[in-house]
Design a protein around this motif. Structure first.
Motif, PDB file in Angstrom:
ATOM      1  N   ARG A 280       0.834  -1.194   0.000  1.00  0.00           N
ATOM      2  CA  ARG A 280       0.000   0.000   0.000  1.00  0.00           C
ATOM      3  C   ARG A 280       0.868   1.244   0.000  1.00  0.00           C
ATOM      4  O   ARG A 280       1.945   1.269   0.590  1.00  0.00           O
ATOM      5  CB  ARG A 280      -0.936   0.017   1.218  1.00  0.00           C
ATOM      6  CG  ARG A 280      -1.794  -1.243   1.334  1.00  0.00           C
ATOM      7  CD  ARG A 280      -2.787  -1.127   2.463  1.00  0.00           C
ATOM      8  NE  ARG A 280      -3.341  -2.435   2.803  1.00  0.00           N
ATOM      9  CZ  ARG A 280      -4.282  -2.630   3.716  1.00  0.00           C
ATOM     10  NH1 ARG A 280      -4.773  -1.604   4.375  1.00  0.00           N
ATOM     11  NH2 ARG A 280      -4.728  -3.846   3.970  1.00  0.00           N
ATOM     12  N   SER A 281       0.382   2.264  -0.630  1.00  0.00           N
ATOM     13  CA  SER A 281       1.138   3.514  -0.715  1.00  0.00           C
ATOM     14  C   SER A 281       0.976   4.314   0.569  1.00  0.00           C
ATOM     15  O   SER A 281      -0.139   4.450   1.097  1.00  0.00           O
ATOM     16  CB  SER A 281       0.644   4.357  -1.902  1.00  0.00           C
ATOM     17  OG  SER A 281       0.857   3.680  -3.117  1.00  0.00           O
ATOM     18  N   PHE A 282       2.089   4.838   1.058  1.00  0.00           N
ATOM     19  CA  PHE A 282       2.057   5.699   2.232  1.00  0.00           C
ATOM     20  C   PHE A 282       1.449   7.038   1.833  1.00  0.00           C
ATOM     21  O   PHE A 282       1.957   7.735   0.966  1.00  0.00           O
ATOM     22  CB  PHE A 282       3.472   5.883   2.768  1.00  0.00           C
ATOM     23  CG  PHE A 282       3.581   6.880   3.892  1.00  0.00           C
ATOM     24  CD1 PHE A 282       2.825   6.717   5.051  1.00  0.00           C
ATOM     25  CD2 PHE A 282       4.429   7.966   3.793  1.00  0.00           C
ATOM     26  CE1 PHE A 282       2.929   7.623   6.086  1.00  0.00           C
ATOM     27  CE2 PHE A 282       4.536   8.878   4.821  1.00  0.00           C
ATOM     28  CZ  PHE A 282       3.791   8.705   5.979  1.00  0.00           C
ATOM     29  N   ILE A 283       0.337   7.386   2.495  1.00  0.00           N
ATOM     30  CA  ILE A 283      -0.375   8.609   2.109  1.00  0.00           C
ATOM     31  C   ILE A 283      -0.237   9.715   3.141  1.00  0.00           C
ATOM     32  O   ILE A 283      -0.828  10.787   3.000  1.00  0.00           O
ATOM     33  CB  ILE A 283      -1.879   8.318   1.889  1.00  0.00           C
ATOM     34  CG1 ILE A 283      -2.499   7.757   3.182  1.00  0.00           C
ATOM     35  CG2 ILE A 283      -2.082   7.356   0.725  1.00  0.00           C
ATOM     36  CD1 ILE A 283      -4.014   7.600   3.111  1.00  0.00           C
ATOM     37  N   GLY A 284       0.561   9.466   4.169  1.00  0.00           N
ATOM     38  CA  GLY A 284       0.711  10.472   5.210  1.00  0.00           C
ATOM     39  C   GLY A 284       1.781  11.493   4.861  1.00  0.00           C
ATOM     40  O   GLY A 284       2.317  11.531   3.748  1.00  0.00           O
ATOM     41  N   THR A 285       2.091  12.324   5.849  1.00  0.00           N
ATOM     42  CA  THR A 285       3.137  13.321   5.682  1.00  0.00           C
ATOM     43  C   THR A 285       4.350  12.922   6.508  1.00  0.00           C
ATOM     44  O   THR A 285       4.219  12.308   7.563  1.00  0.00           O
ATOM     45  CB  THR A 285       2.652  14.704   6.141  1.00  0.00           C
ATOM     46  OG1 THR A 285       3.748  15.629   6.110  1.00  0.00           O
ATOM     47  CG2 THR A 285       2.102  14.670   7.566  1.00  0.00           C
ATOM     48  N   LEU A 286       5.533  13.251   6.008  1.00  0.00           N
ATOM     49  CA  LEU A 286       6.744  12.994   6.774  1.00  0.00           C
ATOM     50  C   LEU A 286       7.152  14.215   7.599  1.00  0.00           C
ATOM     51  O   LEU A 286       8.174  14.203   8.273  1.00  0.00           O
ATOM     52  CB  LEU A 286       7.882  12.579   5.848  1.00  0.00           C
ATOM     53  CG  LEU A 286       7.715  11.195   5.210  1.00  0.00           C
ATOM     54  CD1 LEU A 286       8.871  10.897   4.274  1.00  0.00           C
ATOM     55  CD2 LEU A 286       7.594  10.112   6.266  1.00  0.00           C
ATOM     56  N   GLY A 287       6.341  15.254   7.536  1.00  0.00           N
ATOM     57  CA  GLY A 287       6.538  16.415   8.397  1.00  0.00           C
ATOM     58  C   GLY A 287       5.746  16.249   9.686  1.00  0.00           C
ATOM     59  O   GLY A 287       5.197  15.187   9.980  1.00  0.00           O
TER      60      GLY A 287
ATOM     61  N   GLY B 221       4.588  15.831  18.553  1.00  0.00           N
ATOM     62  CA  GLY B 221       3.548  14.985  17.983  1.00  0.00           C
ATOM     63  C   GLY B 221       4.066  13.615  17.606  1.00  0.00           C
ATOM     64  O   GLY B 221       5.269  13.356  17.544  1.00  0.00           O
ATOM     65  N   HIS B 222       3.133  12.721  17.332  1.00  0.00           N
ATOM     66  CA  HIS B 222       3.479  11.322  17.101  1.00  0.00           C
ATOM     67  C   HIS B 222       3.973  11.083  15.672  1.00  0.00           C
ATOM     68  O   HIS B 222       3.593  11.792  14.738  1.00  0.00           O
ATOM     69  CB  HIS B 222       2.249  10.452  17.374  1.00  0.00           C
ATOM     70  CG  HIS B 222       2.606   9.067  17.779  1.00  0.00           C
ATOM     71  ND1 HIS B 222       3.177   8.767  18.997  1.00  0.00           N
ATOM     72  CD2 HIS B 222       2.505   7.883  17.123  1.00  0.00           C
ATOM     73  CE1 HIS B 222       3.386   7.473  19.075  1.00  0.00           C
ATOM     74  NE2 HIS B 222       2.996   6.911  17.950  1.00  0.00           N
ATOM     75  N   GLY B 223       4.812  10.034  15.518  1.00  0.00           N
ATOM     76  CA  GLY B 223       5.358   9.688  14.212  1.00  0.00           C
ATOM     77  C   GLY B 223       4.274   9.299  13.216  1.00  0.00           C
ATOM     78  O   GLY B 223       3.387   8.506  13.526  1.00  0.00           O
ATOM     79  N   SER B 224       4.348   9.861  12.032  1.00  0.00           N
ATOM     80  CA  SER B 224       3.278   9.662  11.046  1.00  0.00           C
ATOM     81  C   SER B 224       3.275   8.257  10.454  1.00  0.00           C
ATOM     82  O   SER B 224       2.218   7.722  10.120  1.00  0.00           O
ATOM     83  CB  SER B 224       3.403  10.696   9.925  1.00  0.00           C
ATOM     84  OG  SER B 224       4.683  10.630   9.324  1.00  0.00           O
ATOM     85  N   TYR B 225       4.443   7.633  10.320  1.00  0.00           N
ATOM     86  CA  TYR B 225       4.513   6.330   9.654  1.00  0.00           C
ATOM     87  C   TYR B 225       3.785   5.257  10.465  1.00  0.00           C
ATOM     88  O   TYR B 225       2.995   4.486   9.930  1.00  0.00           O
ATOM     89  CB  TYR B 225       5.974   5.936   9.425  1.00  0.00           C
ATOM     90  CG  TYR B 225       6.144   4.802   8.434  1.00  0.00           C
ATOM     91  CD1 TYR B 225       6.094   5.052   7.067  1.00  0.00           C
ATOM     92  CD2 TYR B 225       6.348   3.499   8.866  1.00  0.00           C
ATOM     93  CE1 TYR B 225       6.251   4.023   6.140  1.00  0.00           C
ATOM     94  CE2 TYR B 225       6.502   2.465   7.963  1.00  0.00           C
ATOM     95  CZ  TYR B 225       6.446   2.732   6.595  1.00  0.00           C
ATOM     96  OH  TYR B 225       6.598   1.714   5.699  1.00  0.00           O
TER      97      TYR B 225
END
Length: 478
Positions: free
Chosen positions: A144-151, A354-358
């Motif tokens: 699945r493609s990661f759709i979140g932000t790395l910021g 804030g929490h890690g997006s991955y």
């Protein structure tokens, strides 16, 4: 020398001695041109083991404060004052002065042994790796493609995950929550820290269960909060005890783990849960509900959490994926009034932005997937088999020597050893036999108990672990 070891202190005696000597070097009690007292002399003078003195000097040597030379004894380090008159910081003083208290020495010992020694692990509250849904999580990350932000994400946590969790707690726990009333945390432990640090002040009084996981946590003392105990019996705490504590100590908050409680495994009956909510509303005392295990009932019965019964907004609800999916995801959450969530969110942002997006993305996709339901069923079935294994092993190897109630969910079994014994000696002998567990006094005020966890090892290892514990008990010298 007017120093004496404080044998009741949680600080090991060798550290106490090291701090005393370091302070003596600083104030001139031990001049740099003369040898420091001998190991044998200090041991005799303070009535302590020579090995304790050796450990203290080892500590000072590792910090560059003393030098040890065969034949000439121990001296103050020649380099303690450099060419520019620079001094090595007194790290022991900083360590002792910090307001954030360390874990109990026994807890530190257990963590150290588990990290460095191969033991049958009946101590850790973590699930074994074969109970993690590894195949499903790998499928998510590989296909699945990661759709979140790395910021940096939203301060309260990813909005998609919070929306998914709102649906999740409604379906599985009958809790009404909006995404804005949820804060994503790094597991339940961080959630507890945020609540204590942000909503209580030094001198406040709170009620916790005895025994309980919260009993072992130094976060209350670190915050200057006074803890008072609600005795946990066969059916959990007695709601009437809350009235007595409130009238005597004006408790500001109640911390409860009502479903398959850690460590006793007890289930607080629903009539008691409702009574606690009535009292909480009557006296205006908020309840912090810690709920790691409500999705693991071996009967298949749906559990009503305190939060699901709460109609007045008096329960702060804490849960996580640690005990049902994977501890390494570090996904926990708090559900509460929006104003409280915003306050806790602000504090969390100060700590880690804030929490890690991955990990939030992985957690969200797994909770939404069809595999989540099948994983829960498999997990519960496996835990029940392991529960059966530890019960049969206790009956086989320790018949008549122990008392316990069989838990109907969760991962813990609370066991009373009938024969009087020295708790520290039993732990040491068990480690020698190759098994480790949690001594009862780290989690409660009564002596003679141990906590066995059956979620970390397979059935064969559980059987062997109880056998080794029984051998350790036999080997004890009374």
């Amino acid at each position: 020398m007017d120093w004496k070891p404080d044998r009741k202190s949680k600080t090991p005696i060798y550290k106490q001695l090291a701090i005393y000597i370091e302070n003596g070097i600083a104030d001139g009690t031990f001049p740099p041109d003369k040898p420091l007292p001998s190991e044998r002399g200090l041991a005799k003078q303070f009535d302590i083991n020579r090995s304790t003195v050796v450990a203290a000097y080892d500590e000072l040597e590792s910090n560059g404060i003393v030098e040890r030379n065969r034949g000439s004894g121990t001296m103050v380090s020649k380099d303690i004052w450099g060419m520019a008159k620079r001094r090595i910081p007194s790290w022991n003083r900083y360590i002792e002065a910090g307001s954030f208290l360390p874990n109990l020495p026994v807890t530190q010992r257990i963590h150290k042994e588990l990290a460095e020694t191969k033991l049958i692990n009946l101590a850790s509250g973590e699930l074994s790796h074969d109970l993690f849904p590894l195949a499903s999580l790998r499928e998510i990350t590989s296909s699945r493609s990661f759709i979140g932000t790395l910021g940096y994400d939203h301060p309260q946590g990813n909005e998609i995950l919070r929306s998914t969790l709102a649906d999740h707690v409604k379906e599985y726990r009958d809790i009404e929550a909006s995404p804005s009333s949820i804060l994503i945390t790094s597991g339940a432990q961080q959630a507890l820290h945020l609540v204590v640090q942000c909503l209580l002040k030094p001198g406040d009084s709170v009620a916790i269960e005895d025994p309980s996981y919260h009993y072992s946590l130094p976060i209350f003392k670190s915050a200057g909060v006074k803890t008072y105990y609600l005795k946990t019996g066969k059916h959990g705490v007695n709601p009437n005890d809350i009235i007595a504590l409130y009238k005597k100590h004006r408790i500001k908050m109640i911390f409860l783990n009502p479903i398959f409680q850690n460590p006793t495994g007890t289930l607080l009956p629903e009539d008691r849960r409702r009574k606690i909510l009535e009292l909480s509303s009557e006296y205006g005392i908020p309840v912090v509900e810690d709920d790691p295990y409500s999705l693991t009932p071996f009967t298949g019965e749906k559990m009503n959490t305190l939060k699901s019964l709460d109609r007045n907004g008096i329960v702060l609800y804490i849960s996580s994926l640690t005990k049902i999916v994977a501890s390494g995801l570090r996904i926990g959450w708090i559900i509460g009034p929006r104003s409280v969530i915003e306050r806790l969110s602000d504090a969390k942002q100060q700590v880690d932005f804030g929490h890690g997006s991955y990990s939030q993305w992985v957690a969200n996709d797994f909770i939404e997937s069809a595999e989540f339901e099948s994983h829960l069923k498999l997990l519960t079935r496996q835990l029940e088999q392991r529960r059966n294994s530890i019960v049969s092993s206790l009956d086989h190897f320790l018949e008549g020597q122990v008392e316990f109630s069989t838990p109907q969910g969760g991962i813990h079994l609370w066991c009373r050893i009938k024969k009087e014994h020295n708790e520290n000696q039993l732990l040491e002998e068990s480690i020698k036999q190759g098994v480790i567990y949690v001594p009862g006094t780290t989690m409660g005020s009564e002596k003679g108990f141990v906590r066995f966890t059956f979620g970390r090892e397979n059935e064969a290892n559980i059987h062997e672990g109880i056998k080794r514990f029984a051998e350790a008990l036999i080997n004890l010298k009374y």
